[in-house]
Design a protein around this motif. Structure first.
Motif, PDB file in Angstrom:
ATOM      1  N   SER A  65       5.605  23.410  29.895  1.00 19.72           N
ATOM      2  CA  SER A  65       4.578  24.195  29.198  1.00 19.72           C
ATOM      3  C   SER A  65       4.801  24.303  27.696  1.00 19.72           C
ATOM      4  CB  SER A  65       4.434  25.604  29.786  1.00 19.72           C
ATOM      5  OG  SER A  65       4.014  25.538  31.118  1.00 19.72           O
ATOM      6  N   SER A  66       5.707  23.539  27.130  1.00 17.52           N
ATOM      7  CA  SER A  66       5.940  23.602  25.691  1.00 17.52           C
ATOM      8  C   SER A  66       4.711  23.161  24.913  1.00 17.52           C
ATOM      9  CB  SER A  66       7.104  22.687  25.281  1.00 17.52           C
ATOM     10  OG  SER A  66       8.315  23.209  25.709  1.00 17.52           O
ATOM     11  N   SER A  67       4.513  23.809  23.781  1.00 16.09           N
ATOM     12  CA  SER A  67       3.502  23.364  22.818  1.00 16.09           C
ATOM     13  C   SER A  67       4.184  22.406  21.843  1.00 16.09           C
ATOM     14  CB  SER A  67       2.946  24.556  22.044  1.00 16.09           C
ATOM     15  OG  SER A  67       3.968  25.140  21.242  1.00 16.09           O
ATOM     16  N   ASN A  68       3.395  21.713  21.043  1.00 22.91           N
ATOM     17  CA  ASN A  68       3.984  20.842  20.025  1.00 22.91           C
ATOM     18  C   ASN A  68       4.787  21.643  19.011  1.00 22.91           C
ATOM     19  OD1 ASN A  68       3.120  18.367  21.049  1.00 22.91           O
ATOM     20  ND2 ASN A  68       1.103  18.620  20.136  1.00 22.91           N
ATOM     21  N   TYR A  69       4.401  22.890  18.768  1.00 32.10           N
ATOM     22  CA  TYR A  69       5.172  23.751  17.870  1.00 32.10           C
ATOM     23  C   TYR A  69       6.562  23.999  18.431  1.00 32.10           C
ATOM     24  CZ  TYR A  69       0.710  24.548  15.687  1.00 32.10           C
ATOM     25  OH  TYR A  69      -0.489  24.352  15.060  1.00 32.10           O
ATOM     26  N   GLN A  70       6.631  24.283  19.711  1.00 30.77           N
ATOM     27  CA  GLN A  70       7.935  24.523  20.343  1.00 30.77           C
ATOM     28  C   GLN A  70       8.770  23.245  20.351  1.00 30.77           C
ATOM     29  OE1 GLN A  70       7.744  26.576  24.078  1.00 30.77           O
ATOM     30  NE2 GLN A  70       9.902  26.244  24.519  1.00 30.77           N
ATOM     31  N   ILE A  71       8.135  22.109  20.599  1.00 29.77           N
ATOM     32  CA  ILE A  71       8.856  20.833  20.614  1.00 29.77           C
ATOM     33  C   ILE A  71       9.439  20.552  19.235  1.00 29.77           C
ATOM     34  CG2 ILE A  71       8.561  18.332  20.861  1.00 29.77           C
ATOM     35  CD1 ILE A  71       6.408  19.053  23.063  1.00 29.77           C
ATOM     36  N   PHE A  72       8.629  20.715  18.180  1.00 29.44           N
ATOM     37  CA  PHE A  72       9.113  20.488  16.817  1.00 29.44           C
ATOM     38  C   PHE A  72      10.200  21.501  16.454  1.00 29.44           C
ATOM     39  CE2 PHE A  72       8.579  20.972  12.113  1.00 29.44           C
ATOM     40  CZ  PHE A  72       9.087  19.732  11.760  1.00 29.44           C
ATOM     41  N   SER A  73      10.022  22.737  16.879  1.00 27.21           N
ATOM     42  CA  SER A  73      11.028  23.770  16.618  1.00 27.21           C
ATOM     43  C   SER A  73      12.360  23.416  17.275  1.00 27.21           C
ATOM     44  CB  SER A  73      10.520  25.125  17.127  1.00 27.21           C
ATOM     45  OG  SER A  73      11.476  26.128  16.932  1.00 27.21           O
ATOM     46  N   ILE A 130     -10.186  29.720  20.393  1.00 25.50           N
ATOM     47  CA  ILE A 130      -8.989  29.008  19.946  1.00 25.50           C
ATOM     48  C   ILE A 130      -8.992  27.578  20.485  1.00 25.50           C
ATOM     49  CG2 ILE A 130      -6.470  28.864  20.189  1.00 25.50           C
ATOM     50  CD1 ILE A 130      -6.449  31.958  20.097  1.00 25.50           C
ATOM     51  N   LEU A 131      -9.339  27.416  21.749  1.00 27.54           N
ATOM     52  CA  LEU A 131      -9.331  26.083  22.354  1.00 27.54           C
ATOM     53  C   LEU A 131     -10.345  25.151  21.691  1.00 27.54           C
ATOM     54  CD1 LEU A 131      -8.815  26.958  26.099  1.00 27.54           C
ATOM     55  CD2 LEU A 131      -7.143  26.061  24.470  1.00 27.54           C
ATOM     56  N   VAL A 132     -11.513  25.667  21.349  1.00 26.73           N
ATOM     57  CA  VAL A 132     -12.493  24.860  20.617  1.00 26.73           C
ATOM     58  C   VAL A 132     -11.910  24.451  19.270  1.00 26.73           C
ATOM     59  CG1 VAL A 132     -14.735  24.916  19.449  1.00 26.73           C
ATOM     60  CG2 VAL A 132     -14.527  25.763  21.800  1.00 26.73           C
ATOM     61  N   ASN A 133     -11.293  25.390  18.589  1.00 24.63           N
ATOM     62  CA  ASN A 133     -10.685  25.106  17.289  1.00 24.63           C
ATOM     63  C   ASN A 133      -9.555  24.089  17.395  1.00 24.63           C
ATOM     64  OD1 ASN A 133      -8.405  25.893  15.182  1.00 24.63           O
ATOM     65  ND2 ASN A 133     -10.410  26.344  14.280  1.00 24.63           N
ATOM     66  N   ARG A 134      -8.775  24.148  18.460  1.00 21.08           N
ATOM     67  CA  ARG A 134      -7.634  23.244  18.635  1.00 21.08           C
ATOM     68  C   ARG A 134      -8.059  21.790  18.814  1.00 21.08           C
ATOM     69  NH1 ARG A 134      -3.088  24.369  16.863  1.00 21.08           N
ATOM     70  NH2 ARG A 134      -2.183  22.914  18.323  1.00 21.08           N
ATOM     71  N   MET A 135      -9.319  21.550  19.104  1.00 19.78           N
ATOM     72  CA  MET A 135      -9.815  20.179  19.267  1.00 19.78           C
ATOM     73  C   MET A 135     -10.172  19.541  17.919  1.00 19.78           C
ATOM     74  SD  MET A 135      -9.462  19.497  22.392  1.00 19.78           S
ATOM     75  CE  MET A 135      -8.043  20.585  22.428  1.00 19.78           C
ATOM     76  N   ASN A 136     -10.067  20.295  16.844  1.00 27.88           N
ATOM     77  CA  ASN A 136     -10.336  19.755  15.510  1.00 27.88           C
ATOM     78  C   ASN A 136      -9.243  18.743  15.157  1.00 27.88           C
ATOM     79  OD1 ASN A 136     -10.324  19.519  12.556  1.00 27.88           O
ATOM     80  ND2 ASN A 136     -11.843  21.154  12.636  1.00 27.88           N
ATOM     81  N   PRO A 137      -9.616  17.586  14.605  1.00 28.32           N
ATOM     82  CA  PRO A 137      -8.626  16.546  14.276  1.00 28.32           C
ATOM     83  C   PRO A 137      -7.541  16.978  13.283  1.00 28.32           C
ATOM     84  CG  PRO A 137     -10.852  15.644  14.197  1.00 28.32           C
ATOM     85  CD  PRO A 137     -10.987  17.124  14.397  1.00 28.32           C
ATOM     86  N   VAL A 138      -7.753  18.066  12.542  1.00 26.54           N
ATOM     87  CA  VAL A 138      -6.707  18.486  11.598  1.00 26.54           C
ATOM     88  C   VAL A 138      -5.411  18.852  12.312  1.00 26.54           C
ATOM     89  CG1 VAL A 138      -8.362  19.276   9.849  1.00 26.54           C
ATOM     90  CG2 VAL A 138      -7.426  20.923  11.479  1.00 26.54           C
ATOM     91  N   TRP A 139      -5.507  19.287  13.570  1.00 28.47           N
ATOM     92  CA  TRP A 139      -4.292  19.633  14.318  1.00 28.47           C
ATOM     93  C   TRP A 139      -3.470  18.388  14.627  1.00 28.47           C
ATOM     94  CZ3 TRP A 139      -3.108  24.401  13.774  1.00 28.47           C
ATOM     95  CH2 TRP A 139      -4.097  25.367  13.687  1.00 28.47           C
ATOM     96  N   ILE A 140      -4.140  17.270  14.839  1.00 26.95           N
ATOM     97  CA  ILE A 140      -3.417  16.010  15.051  1.00 26.95           C
ATOM     98  C   ILE A 140      -2.747  15.576  13.756  1.00 26.95           C
ATOM     99  CG2 ILE A 140      -3.689  13.561  15.647  1.00 26.95           C
ATOM    100  CD1 ILE A 140      -5.978  14.506  17.544  1.00 26.95           C
ATOM    101  N   GLU A 141      -3.442  15.784  12.630  1.00 26.32           N
ATOM    102  CA  GLU A 141      -2.841  15.455  11.324  1.00 26.32           C
ATOM    103  C   GLU A 141      -1.555  16.242  11.100  1.00 26.32           C
ATOM    104  OE1 GLU A 141      -3.614  13.080   9.101  1.00 26.32           O
ATOM    105  OE2 GLU A 141      -5.024  12.410  10.639  1.00 26.32           O
ATOM    106  N   GLU A 142      -1.524  17.486  11.551  1.00 23.19           N
ATOM    107  CA  GLU A 142      -0.317  18.299  11.409  1.00 23.19           C
ATOM    108  C   GLU A 142       0.864  17.647  12.131  1.00 23.19           C
ATOM    109  OE1 GLU A 142       0.560  22.978  11.611  1.00 23.19           O
ATOM    110  OE2 GLU A 142      -0.223  22.146  13.494  1.00 23.19           O
ATOM    111  N   VAL A 143       0.627  17.172  13.347  1.00 26.25           N
ATOM    112  CA  VAL A 143       1.694  16.506  14.103  1.00 26.25           C
ATOM    113  C   VAL A 143       2.124  15.229  13.384  1.00 26.25           C
ATOM    114  CG1 VAL A 143       2.311  15.406  16.295  1.00 26.25           C
ATOM    115  CG2 VAL A 143       1.018  17.543  16.300  1.00 26.25           C
TER     116      VAL A 143
END
Length: 163
Positions: A65-73, A130-143
């Motif tokens: 259940s990790s998020s990408n934030y937790q993985i990067f952390s 939040i889930l609708v917002n998370r589908m924005n491509p800017v979140w992929i750019e962050e990764v």
């Protein structure tokens, strides 16, 4: 001895860890059902198999259940432990997973778990927004920005990195 470092969600986490965690919380999850179906035998995870094949010591930091934030952390928390010649494999997860503050700590939330266990933290309406917002491509750019940093760090330290 060289070390294989693995980071990710349940695809990287050890089945043994996930079954033990579920049993500790009184859950009878699909992981527990799988263990029972296999006659109580839990097969090794891909990090276990790969570390044996490479003859590397394993440090599996994957967690279900990790998020990408937790993985990067998790990657960042271990930077002082990486050595030249080590190998790091990061398995990024779904973009709709995110972290939320609860009881003075960060917890990774995914849709299924949030609707079942975290209704006291966030309304269903807010979750959907939040889930609708998370589908924005800017979140992929962050990764991709994190990946750029990780690549440069690993190059400087002489560490092999794979995604």
């Amino acid at each position: 001895m060289k070390t294989l470092w693995t980071f990710g969600c349940s695809y990287t986490d050890s089945l043994k860890t996930m079954v033990k965690t579920d049993q500790n919380f009184g859950h009878y999850s699909t992981f527990c059902q799988y263990k029972d179906w296999r006659g109580g035998v839990i097969p090794p995870s891909w990090p276990d198999l790969l570390s044996q094949k490479l003859n590397y010591k394993l440090k599996n930091k994957g967690q279900g259940s990790s998020s990408n934030y937790q993985i990067f952390s998790q990657f960042c928390k271990n930077v002082k432990n990486y050595k030249e010649g080590d190998m790091i494999i990061i398995e990024w997860t779904s973009m709709e997973r995110f972290r939320f503050a609860k009881d003075n700590r960060l917890v990774s939330l995914s849709v299924g778990y949030l609707e079942n266990n975290y209704e006291d933290m966030i309304s269903t309406k807010t979750l959907k927004e939040i889930l609708v917002n998370r589908m924005n491509p800017v979140w992929i750019e962050e990764v991709w920005e994190w990946i750029g940093f990780i690549n440069e760090f690993c190059k400087l330290k002489g560490i092999n990195i794979l995604y």
